[in-house]
Design an enzyme around this catalytic site. Structure first.
Site, PDB file in Angstrom:
ATOM      1  N   GLU A 128       7.851  10.952   9.966  1.00 21.31           N
ATOM      2  CA  GLU A 128       6.632  10.806  10.762  1.00 21.31           C
ATOM      3  C   GLU A 128       5.989  12.186  11.020  1.00 21.31           C
ATOM      4  OE1 GLU A 128       4.611   8.446  11.411  1.00 21.31           O
ATOM      5  OE2 GLU A 128       3.401   9.508  12.874  1.00 21.31           O
ATOM      6  N   TRP A 129       5.645  12.881   9.938  1.00 26.30           N
ATOM      7  CA  TRP A 129       4.864  14.118   9.994  1.00 26.30           C
ATOM      8  C   TRP A 129       5.439  15.131  10.985  1.00 26.30           C
ATOM      9  CZ3 TRP A 129       2.381  13.796   5.648  1.00 26.30           C
ATOM     10  CH2 TRP A 129       1.909  12.565   5.198  1.00 26.30           C
ATOM     11  N   GLU A 144      -3.459  -0.089   8.168  1.00 28.15           N
ATOM     12  CA  GLU A 144      -2.270   0.294   8.939  1.00 28.15           C
ATOM     13  C   GLU A 144      -2.379  -0.245  10.356  1.00 28.15           C
ATOM     14  OE1 GLU A 144      -1.239   4.444   9.248  1.00 28.15           O
ATOM     15  OE2 GLU A 144      -1.608   4.775   7.112  1.00 28.15           O
ATOM     16  N   TYR A 179      -4.302   1.626  15.845  1.00 31.63           N
ATOM     17  CA  TYR A 179      -3.061   1.504  16.603  1.00 31.63           C
ATOM     18  C   TYR A 179      -3.262   1.319  18.106  1.00 31.63           C
ATOM     19  CZ  TYR A 179      -0.511   3.200  12.472  1.00 31.63           C
ATOM     20  OH  TYR A 179       0.025   3.333  11.226  1.00 31.63           O
ATOM     21  N   ARG A 204       0.847  -1.188   0.000  1.00 28.71           N
ATOM     22  CA  ARG A 204       0.000   0.000   0.000  1.00 28.71           C
ATOM     23  C   ARG A 204       0.885   1.241   0.000  1.00 28.71           C
ATOM     24  NH1 ARG A 204      -2.582   3.092   4.819  1.00 28.71           N
ATOM     25  NH2 ARG A 204      -3.818   4.592   3.663  1.00 28.71           N
ATOM     26  N   HIS A 215      -3.145  10.938   0.640  1.00 32.01           N
ATOM     27  CA  HIS A 215      -2.604  10.742   1.995  1.00 32.01           C
ATOM     28  C   HIS A 215      -2.059  12.097   2.470  1.00 32.01           C
ATOM     29  CE1 HIS A 215      -1.033   7.403   4.812  1.00 32.01           C
ATOM     30  NE2 HIS A 215      -0.720   8.542   5.412  1.00 32.01           N
ATOM     31  N   ASN A 227      -7.330   2.001   9.864  1.00 33.18           N
ATOM     32  CA  ASN A 227      -6.006   2.200  10.455  1.00 33.18           C
ATOM     33  C   ASN A 227      -6.188   2.213  11.957  1.00 33.18           C
ATOM     34  OD1 ASN A 227      -5.101   2.495   7.865  1.00 33.18           O
ATOM     35  ND2 ASN A 227      -4.580   4.656   8.028  1.00 33.18           N
ATOM     36  N   ASN A 241      -6.949   8.701   2.913  1.00 39.99           N
ATOM     37  CA  ASN A 241      -6.394   8.163   4.144  1.00 39.99           C
ATOM     38  C   ASN A 241      -6.788   9.056   5.321  1.00 39.99           C
ATOM     39  OD1 ASN A 241      -4.346   6.399   5.656  1.00 39.99           O
ATOM     40  ND2 ASN A 241      -3.624   8.464   6.140  1.00 39.99           N
ATOM     41  N   GLU A 242      -7.478   8.483   6.284  1.00 37.96           N
ATOM     42  CA  GLU A 242      -7.713   9.154   7.569  1.00 37.96           C
ATOM     43  C   GLU A 242      -8.200  10.597   7.435  1.00 37.96           C
ATOM     44  OE1 GLU A 242      -4.310   8.778  10.121  1.00 37.96           O
ATOM     45  OE2 GLU A 242      -4.365   6.608  10.109  1.00 37.96           O
TER      46      GLU A 242
END
Ligand code: PNW
Length: 464
Positions: free
Chosen positions: A424-425, A369, A296, A75, A119, A294, A164-165
């Site tokens: 990571e953003w 994810e 976590y 992905r 994304h 996604n 995405n999200e």
């Protein structure tokens, strides 16, 4: 052994802005994330994704790395401004050529491409000229961009994820300003969410009307949601947890599966909560062939006590929307955490899958994810012994196995975030999610122990 269903999709995931680099190479236009990361104070140590993993120049090596571990599905996302540098108008053929090479290399190695169209890296021109996601017209720009993608790549790409999200774009991007475009508001998250759902509906409509019959692919949306466990058995705490789930997953999935926003959101958000026109709803309702999740982490949820501070937890937690939800979140100090301070709760994953299964009447689900972040894996010798990452994935996959076999959830695949350490953003390079270590000085990739472990799971189609 815990055997998974035949044809279970074993994948790993990345996103364009987090891995590609080449930010001004090959005719790529800037995105809101380029502007955001180049604004002092917005990211950890002012770090940017100008180069990051340099995947734009190392693509073949990265596909070889996937092949070496027997990955079945990959992905990744398209950078909209690499394909349409201004977000609309002219197509950048160099961008098309890059994704053609990537897709063809994957297929030549028997790896199925799963493409996310969006994304978070909105072309900067659409932000500056058109107010970005706040403008209802953005749905038309999304639809046109998606049409270009289906035309150019749909003969080979059969698995599409629209967004995405959207929760993150709405809440983190327009509520607390933690993500691009960095706006702070209590009303814009609801407008942005609405425009993103309308955009998703339009994209799917284009695919179904013009492409799906011939190309025979599937298209869906990926939403993020953390689990909310009632803190006690009291009716009030159970209601608070349910309310929190409806503000998180229900906000984005109810319109698609049930045809309206959760009623509790209209009640609590009032005038700030948009309503769908009949025309929009016709496009949104039923607009997902599968439910992308996604997932976590999770927290306890409870009815707040009088006068209690409920703002804990942003950017995780409620993401600054505590007053709208009126839910108190908390954690058990004994829960293990990842480097992101996210609680490791495999049973929460099982509950999450069951919540979706029940509320939306048994949709096909893909976990698009899930993974483990470490803040102490810069050093290669530490990184390659990532037992804790293996422990998390083993635990969550065990929960998935229970959800499938004991609860009857139609879970069809799992994508481990992430194939390699990346940008990571807002946290920059301080968090490593990869099953491959990346040395950001030299660009060298090295498999961590988890890559070998996951290769075994894929090969056996099961957990030991
Ligand atoms: C997801 N939060 O993002 C994204 O889809 C990935 O791009 C990202 O790398 C991954 O999860 C790990 O973070 C989120 O702070 C990032 O609440 C941050 C939050 C939520 C989701």
């Amino acid at each position: 052994m815990k055997q998974f269903p035949d044809n279970f999709v074993w994948g790993s995931a990345t996103a364009a802005h987090q891995i590609e680099g080449g930010w001004n190479q090959g005719g790529r236009g800037p995105s809101i994330w380029d502007a955001f990361t180049h604004t002092p104070g917005k990211t950890n140590l002012g770090q940017t994704a100008d180069v990051t993993c340099d995947h734009y120049n190392k693509m073949e090596e990265d596909v070889a790395m996937m092949k070496a571990m027997g990955l079945k599905a990959y992905r990744f996302s398209f950078s909209w401004s690499r394909l349409l540098p201004l977000g609309r108008g002219a197509v950048n053929e160099e961008g098309v050529a890059f994704y053609n090479r990537l897709i063809n290399t994957l297929l030549a190695n028997d790896i199925t491409p799963w493409v996310t169209l969006y994304h978070w890296d909105l072309p900067l021109a659409l932000q500056m000229e058109k107010d970005g996601l706040l403008n209802p017209e953005v749905a038309d720009f999304f639809a046109r961009y998606a049409e270009v993608c289906f035309e150019r790549f749909g003969d080979r790409v059969k698995n599409w994820i629209t967004l995405n999200e959207a929760w993150c774009s709405a809440v983190l991007g327009h509520g607390i300003g933690y993500f691009a475009p960095g706006r702070v508001s209590t009303s814009e998250p609801y407008i942005v969410a609405h425009n993103l759902l309308r955009s998703h509906g339009k994209i799917v409509d284009v695919y179904r009307r013009k492409f799906q019959a011939e190309q025979k692919g599937e298209i869906g949306i990926t939403n993020n949601c953390d689990w909310r466990e009632p803190k006690t058995d009291s009716a009030a705490d159970k209601a608070a947890a349910q309310r929190s789930m409806e503000f998180f997953m229900g906000w984005f999935a109810d319109p698609i599966y049930l045809g309206s926003y959760p009623e509790v959101m209209h009640q609590r958000v009032g005038d700030r909560m948009p309503r769908f026109s009949d025309a929009d709803l016709a496009l949104v309702k039923g607009s997902s062939d599968f439910c992308g999740l996604n997932h976590y982490t999770g927290m306890y949820a409870a009815e707040p006590k009088e006068g209690e501070d409920i703002t804990i937890g942003a950017p995780a937690g409620n993401g600054g929307m505590a007053e709208d939800q009126l839910v108190e979140l908390s954690e058990d100090p004994t829960w293990e955490k990842t480097g992101m301070n996210w609680n490791i709760l495999p049973w929460g994953c099982r509950n999450m899958l069951n919540w979706i299964n029940e509320r939306y009447e048994h949709p096909p689900i893909y976990i698009t994810e899930n993974g483990y972040a470490a803040s102490d894996e810069d050093d290669l010798s530490v990184a390659i012994n990532d037992e804790r990452r293996i422990g998390l994935v083993d635990g969550y996959l065990g929960a998935c196995h229970q959800a499938i076999n004991e609860d009857g959830v139609d879970l069809r695949g799992y994508f481990l975030w992430s194939l390699m350490d990346n940008f990571e953003w807002a946290m920059g390079y301080s968090m490593r999610f990869g099953i491959h270590h990346v040395d950001f000085e030299t660009g060298k990739r090295t498999p961590k122990k988890s890559a070998g472990w996951y290769a075994g799971v894929i090969e056996r189609n099961g957990l030991l």
